[in-house]
Design a protein around this motif. Structure first.
Motif, mmCIF file in Angstrom:
data_model
loop_
_atom_site.group_PDB
_atom_site.id
_atom_site.type_symbol
_atom_site.label_atom_id
_atom_site.label_comp_id
_atom_site.label_asym_id
_atom_site.label_seq_id
_atom_site.Cartn_x
_atom_site.Cartn_y
_atom_site.Cartn_z
ATOM 1 N N THR A 40 0.844 -1.198 0.000
ATOM 2 C CA THR A 40 0.000 0.000 0.000
ATOM 3 C C THR A 40 0.875 1.243 0.000
ATOM 4 O OG1 THR A 40 -0.010 0.171 2.411
ATOM 5 C CG2 THR A 40 -1.701 -1.253 1.398
ATOM 6 N N PRO A 41 0.280 2.392 -0.273
ATOM 7 C CA PRO A 41 1.054 3.639 -0.169
ATOM 8 C C PRO A 41 1.674 3.818 1.218
ATOM 9 C CG PRO A 41 -0.957 4.061 -1.380
ATOM 10 C CD PRO A 41 -1.052 2.646 -0.850
ATOM 11 N N THR A 42 1.004 3.363 2.262
ATOM 12 C CA THR A 42 1.561 3.454 3.609
ATOM 13 C C THR A 42 2.827 2.610 3.731
ATOM 14 O OG1 THR A 42 -0.614 3.870 4.547
ATOM 15 C CG2 THR A 42 1.076 3.082 6.062
ATOM 16 N N LEU A 45 5.520 4.639 2.102
ATOM 17 C CA LEU A 45 5.926 5.736 2.981
ATOM 18 C C LEU A 45 6.831 5.224 4.096
ATOM 19 C CD1 LEU A 45 2.536 7.645 3.261
ATOM 20 C CD2 LEU A 45 4.604 8.460 2.121
ATOM 21 N N ASP A 46 6.481 4.082 4.673
ATOM 22 C CA ASP A 46 7.301 3.481 5.730
ATOM 23 C C ASP A 46 8.695 3.118 5.211
ATOM 24 O OD1 ASP A 46 5.254 3.726 7.566
ATOM 25 O OD2 ASP A 46 4.654 1.611 7.441
ATOM 26 N N ASP A 47 8.765 2.539 4.008
ATOM 27 C CA ASP A 47 10.067 2.193 3.437
ATOM 28 C C ASP A 47 10.893 3.446 3.171
ATOM 29 O OD1 ASP A 47 9.824 -0.526 3.563
ATOM 30 O OD2 ASP A 47 9.223 -0.781 1.465
ATOM 31 N N GLY A 48 10.264 4.497 2.684
ATOM 32 C CA GLY A 48 10.983 5.750 2.465
ATOM 33 C C GLY A 48 11.590 6.276 3.748
ATOM 34 N N PHE A 52 15.425 5.082 3.699
ATOM 35 C CA PHE A 52 16.120 6.239 3.131
ATOM 36 C C PHE A 52 16.174 7.439 4.065
ATOM 37 C CE2 PHE A 52 14.174 4.450 -0.969
ATOM 38 C CZ PHE A 52 15.218 3.576 -1.157
ATOM 39 N N GLY A 53 15.436 7.377 5.162
ATOM 40 C CA GLY A 53 15.431 8.486 6.104
ATOM 41 C C GLY A 53 14.765 9.734 5.574
ATOM 42 N N ILE A 54 13.765 9.568 4.728
ATOM 43 C CA ILE A 54 13.069 10.708 4.138
ATOM 44 C C ILE A 54 11.563 10.509 4.280
ATOM 45 C CG2 ILE A 54 13.100 9.680 1.829
ATOM 46 C CD1 ILE A 54 13.297 12.524 0.692
ATOM 47 N N THR A 55 10.885 11.594 4.534
ATOM 48 C CA THR A 55 9.430 11.570 4.564
ATOM 49 C C THR A 55 8.947 11.950 3.166
ATOM 50 O OG1 THR A 55 9.411 12.207 6.881
ATOM 51 C CG2 THR A 55 7.371 12.525 5.650
ATOM 52 N N ALA A 59 1.171 12.169 -2.370
ATOM 53 C CA ALA A 59 0.879 12.226 -3.812
ATOM 54 C C ALA A 59 2.026 11.632 -4.627
ATOM 55 C CB ALA A 59 0.605 13.662 -4.246
ATOM 56 N N THR A 60 3.247 11.948 -4.248
ATOM 57 C CA THR A 60 4.420 11.418 -4.947
ATOM 58 C C THR A 60 4.486 9.904 -4.795
ATOM 59 O OG1 THR A 60 5.603 13.471 -4.520
ATOM 60 C CG2 THR A 60 6.933 11.567 -5.132
ATOM 61 N N THR A 61 4.208 9.439 -3.592
ATOM 62 C CA THR A 61 4.234 8.004 -3.305
ATOM 63 C C THR A 61 3.182 7.265 -4.120
ATOM 64 O OG1 THR A 61 5.052 8.407 -1.090
ATOM 65 C CG2 THR A 61 3.946 6.311 -1.464
#
Length: 76
Positions: A40-42, A45-48, A52-55, A59-61
């Motif tokens: 899922t998009p969540t 977001l969690d993997d990012g 990668f240490g980025i939020t 929309a981009t995700t």
């Protein structure tokens, strides 16, 4: 896929890169889908955040996830 990871490494080392968020979103999507094709998009977001240490922006995700799923759906 190697080109993606080169781009991710480049984006991680250059916080001022113009397309940094998009590149990192595509990297996070690749990781999430590798773990679970129903990611899922969540999950992305969690993997990012954790890898990668980025939020990443929602929309981009979502756009990166939709793009990758469309590519995977193509025959061949």
């Amino acid at each position: 896929m190697t080109a993606l990871w080169r781009s991710v490494l480049s984006a991680l080392s250059d916080p001022a890169a113009a397309d940094r968020e998009q590149v990192l979103a595509h990297g996070a999507v690749a990781l999430a889908l590798q773990r679970d094709l129903a990611a899922t998009p969540t999950d992305v977001l969690d993997d990012g955040l954790h890898e990668f240490g980025i939020t990443l922006g929602a929309a981009t995700t979502t756009a990166a996830l939709d793009t990758r799923r469309a590519a995977l759906a193509q025959p061949g």
